[in-house]
Design a protein around this motif. Sequence first.
Motif, PDB file in Angstrom:
ATOM      1  N   UNK A  21      -4.536 -10.450  -1.881  1.00 33.68           N
ATOM      2  CA  UNK A  21      -5.183  -9.517  -2.807  1.00 33.68           C
ATOM      3  C   UNK A  21      -4.157  -8.977  -3.799  1.00 33.68           C
ATOM      4  N   UNK A  22      -2.941  -8.709  -3.354  1.00 31.52           N
ATOM      5  CA  UNK A  22      -1.882  -8.234  -4.245  1.00 31.52           C
ATOM      6  C   UNK A  22      -1.559  -9.297  -5.295  1.00 31.52           C
ATOM      7  N   UNK A  23      -1.482 -10.557  -4.900  1.00 27.94           N
ATOM      8  CA  UNK A  23      -1.196 -11.640  -5.845  1.00 27.94           C
ATOM      9  C   UNK A  23      -2.350 -11.809  -6.834  1.00 27.94           C
ATOM     10  N   UNK A  24      -3.578 -11.662  -6.358  1.00 31.41           N
ATOM     11  CA  UNK A  24      -4.732 -11.719  -7.270  1.00 31.41           C
ATOM     12  C   UNK A  24      -4.641 -10.586  -8.295  1.00 31.41           C
ATOM     13  N   UNK A  25      -4.239  -9.404  -7.859  1.00 33.09           N
ATOM     14  CA  UNK A  25      -4.066  -8.278  -8.780  1.00 33.09           C
ATOM     15  C   UNK A  25      -2.996  -8.557  -9.817  1.00 33.09           C
ATOM     16  N   UNK A  26      -1.872  -9.142  -9.399  1.00 31.94           N
ATOM     17  CA  UNK A  26      -0.810  -9.490 -10.351  1.00 31.94           C
ATOM     18  C   UNK A  26      -1.271 -10.566 -11.327  1.00 31.94           C
ATOM     19  N   UNK A  27      -1.983 -11.556 -10.830  1.00 36.85           N
ATOM     20  CA  UNK A  27      -2.484 -12.622 -11.706  1.00 36.85           C
ATOM     21  C   UNK A  27      -3.487 -12.064 -12.720  1.00 36.85           C
ATOM     22  N   UNK A  28      -4.356 -11.192 -12.273  1.00 34.95           N
ATOM     23  CA  UNK A  28      -5.332 -10.583 -13.164  1.00 34.95           C
ATOM     24  C   UNK A  28      -4.638  -9.709 -14.217  1.00 34.95           C
ATOM     25  N   UNK A  29      -3.598  -9.018 -13.807  1.00 35.43           N
ATOM     26  CA  UNK A  29      -2.833  -8.205 -14.759  1.00 35.43           C
ATOM     27  C   UNK A  29      -2.145  -9.087 -15.798  1.00 35.43           C
ATOM     28  N   UNK A  30      -1.665 -10.239 -15.383  1.00 31.40           N
ATOM     29  CA  UNK A  30      -1.018 -11.155 -16.332  1.00 31.40           C
ATOM     30  C   UNK A  30      -2.039 -11.767 -17.281  1.00 31.40           C
TER      31      UNK A  30
ATOM     32  N   UNK B  72      -5.260  -3.242 -11.377  1.00 24.25           N
ATOM     33  CA  UNK B  72      -4.547  -2.105 -10.790  1.00 24.25           C
ATOM     34  C   UNK B  72      -5.103  -1.789  -9.410  1.00 24.25           C
ATOM     35  N   UNK B  73      -6.428  -1.825  -9.263  1.00 27.76           N
ATOM     36  CA  UNK B  73      -7.041  -1.558  -7.959  1.00 27.76           C
ATOM     37  C   UNK B  73      -6.653  -2.590  -6.917  1.00 27.76           C
ATOM     38  N   UNK B  74      -6.722  -3.878  -7.282  1.00 33.12           N
ATOM     39  CA  UNK B  74      -6.331  -4.931  -6.339  1.00 33.12           C
ATOM     40  C   UNK B  74      -4.855  -4.826  -5.976  1.00 33.12           C
ATOM     41  N   UNK B  75      -4.027  -4.560  -6.984  1.00 31.18           N
ATOM     42  CA  UNK B  75      -2.587  -4.442  -6.719  1.00 31.18           C
ATOM     43  C   UNK B  75      -2.275  -3.314  -5.750  1.00 31.18           C
ATOM     44  N   UNK B  76      -2.882  -2.155  -5.981  1.00 32.26           N
ATOM     45  CA  UNK B  76      -2.651  -1.024  -5.072  1.00 32.26           C
ATOM     46  C   UNK B  76      -3.218  -1.281  -3.684  1.00 32.26           C
ATOM     47  N   UNK B  77      -4.419  -1.871  -3.628  1.00 30.54           N
ATOM     48  CA  UNK B  77      -5.018  -2.190  -2.338  1.00 30.54           C
ATOM     49  C   UNK B  77      -4.093  -3.099  -1.529  1.00 30.54           C
ATOM     50  N   UNK B  78      -3.627  -4.172  -2.148  1.00 34.21           N
ATOM     51  CA  UNK B  78      -2.765  -5.115  -1.439  1.00 34.21           C
ATOM     52  C   UNK B  78      -1.424  -4.522  -1.055  1.00 34.21           C
ATOM     53  N   UNK B  79      -0.817  -3.772  -1.971  1.00 26.59           N
ATOM     54  CA  UNK B  79       0.503  -3.195  -1.700  1.00 26.59           C
ATOM     55  C   UNK B  79       0.438  -2.127  -0.605  1.00 26.59           C
ATOM     56  N   UNK B  80      -0.515  -1.209  -0.716  1.00 26.67           N
ATOM     57  CA  UNK B  80      -0.637  -0.153   0.295  1.00 26.67           C
ATOM     58  C   UNK B  80      -1.002  -0.749   1.647  1.00 26.67           C
ATOM     59  N   UNK B  81      -1.926  -1.706   1.656  1.00 32.35           N
ATOM     60  CA  UNK B  81      -2.306  -2.351   2.911  1.00 32.35           C
ATOM     61  C   UNK B  81      -1.144  -3.074   3.561  1.00 32.35           C
TER      62      UNK B  81
ATOM     63  N   UNK C 140      -8.270  -1.098  11.188  1.00 34.56           N
ATOM     64  CA  UNK C 140      -9.393  -0.465  10.487  1.00 34.56           C
ATOM     65  C   UNK C 140      -8.926   0.740   9.666  1.00 34.56           C
ATOM     66  N   UNK C 141      -7.975   1.509  10.195  1.00 36.19           N
ATOM     67  CA  UNK C 141      -7.427   2.639   9.447  1.00 36.19           C
ATOM     68  C   UNK C 141      -6.649   2.146   8.237  1.00 36.19           C
ATOM     69  N   UNK C 142      -5.879   1.088   8.435  1.00 34.53           N
ATOM     70  CA  UNK C 142      -5.118   0.507   7.334  1.00 34.53           C
ATOM     71  C   UNK C 142      -6.055   0.020   6.233  1.00 34.53           C
ATOM     72  N   UNK C 143      -7.122  -0.647   6.609  1.00 25.82           N
ATOM     73  CA  UNK C 143      -8.093  -1.142   5.646  1.00 25.82           C
ATOM     74  C   UNK C 143      -8.730   0.008   4.872  1.00 25.82           C
ATOM     75  N   UNK C 144      -9.061   1.085   5.565  1.00 33.08           N
ATOM     76  CA  UNK C 144      -9.672   2.246   4.911  1.00 33.08           C
ATOM     77  C   UNK C 144      -8.700   2.896   3.918  1.00 33.08           C
ATOM     78  N   UNK C 145      -7.455   3.088   4.334  1.00 34.09           N
ATOM     79  CA  UNK C 145      -6.459   3.710   3.454  1.00 34.09           C
ATOM     80  C   UNK C 145      -6.191   2.823   2.241  1.00 34.09           C
ATOM     81  N   UNK C 146      -6.093   1.510   2.467  1.00 38.20           N
ATOM     82  CA  UNK C 146      -5.859   0.580   1.359  1.00 38.20           C
ATOM     83  C   UNK C 146      -7.042   0.580   0.389  1.00 38.20           C
ATOM     84  N   UNK C 147      -8.259   0.644   0.922  1.00 43.18           N
ATOM     85  CA  UNK C 147      -9.447   0.682   0.064  1.00 43.18           C
ATOM     86  C   UNK C 147      -9.488   1.961  -0.765  1.00 43.18           C
ATOM     87  N   UNK C 148      -9.148   3.082  -0.160  1.00 40.22           N
ATOM     88  CA  UNK C 148      -9.107   4.346  -0.887  1.00 40.22           C
ATOM     89  C   UNK C 148      -8.047   4.292  -1.985  1.00 40.22           C
ATOM     90  N   UNK C 149      -6.882   3.698  -1.678  1.00 40.97           N
ATOM     91  CA  UNK C 149      -5.828   3.562  -2.686  1.00 40.97           C
ATOM     92  C   UNK C 149      -6.284   2.659  -3.837  1.00 40.97           C
TER      93      UNK C 149
END
Length: 170
Positions: free
Chosen positions: A10-19, A56-65, A77-86
């Motif tokens: 997901x982080x790589x998808x966010x970087x690719x989308x940003x590029x 930006x959302x995908x990048x933060x989700x992937x990085x925080x997760x 499950x907690x990690x997934x929730x925190x990453x989704x909120x981020x």
Amino acid sequence: MTWEFSYVAVFIVGLALAAVTGLISDLRSLARHHLVLPHSDLHRPFLALLGRRLAIGFGLFGLVGLVINAQRDADPSTTLLIAAVAGVAGVVAASVVLRRPCAIALDSERATVVREIQPGAYGQVRIERNGLTVVMAAQSVDAGTIPAGAEVEVVDCSRSVLTVRLHPEA
């Protein structure tokens, strides 16, 4: 498939989308305090803005997760929730920060012509605001030519092309 792999993907998808949407190059040009906006026909403004926000959302989700999941005792499950909120917070923050180029131009009442504007043709204007210089395509509502260096008023914009007129005091 592990959670770590999912977050990295997901982080790589966010970087690719940003590029692809030009977000990375725009952020690099902000560091140089000079941003040239492309002509609106080269991209679809709605999709570009949506893509930038999602990047930006995908990048933060992937990085925080990934960071939280790297801790040994993290619950998936907690990690997934925190990453989704981020990720959602990143999209909301990007919606506030990433405004349409025309919004910046309309906030500024005056601009300086960089490239001469012929009647019925396009030129370029420079808008300086908060230490950032933005160069945008422009066309005139006036019948005459507006020379480079002239002060103009921003009348309207459609997509990333400004409509300007010669400033009365010029």
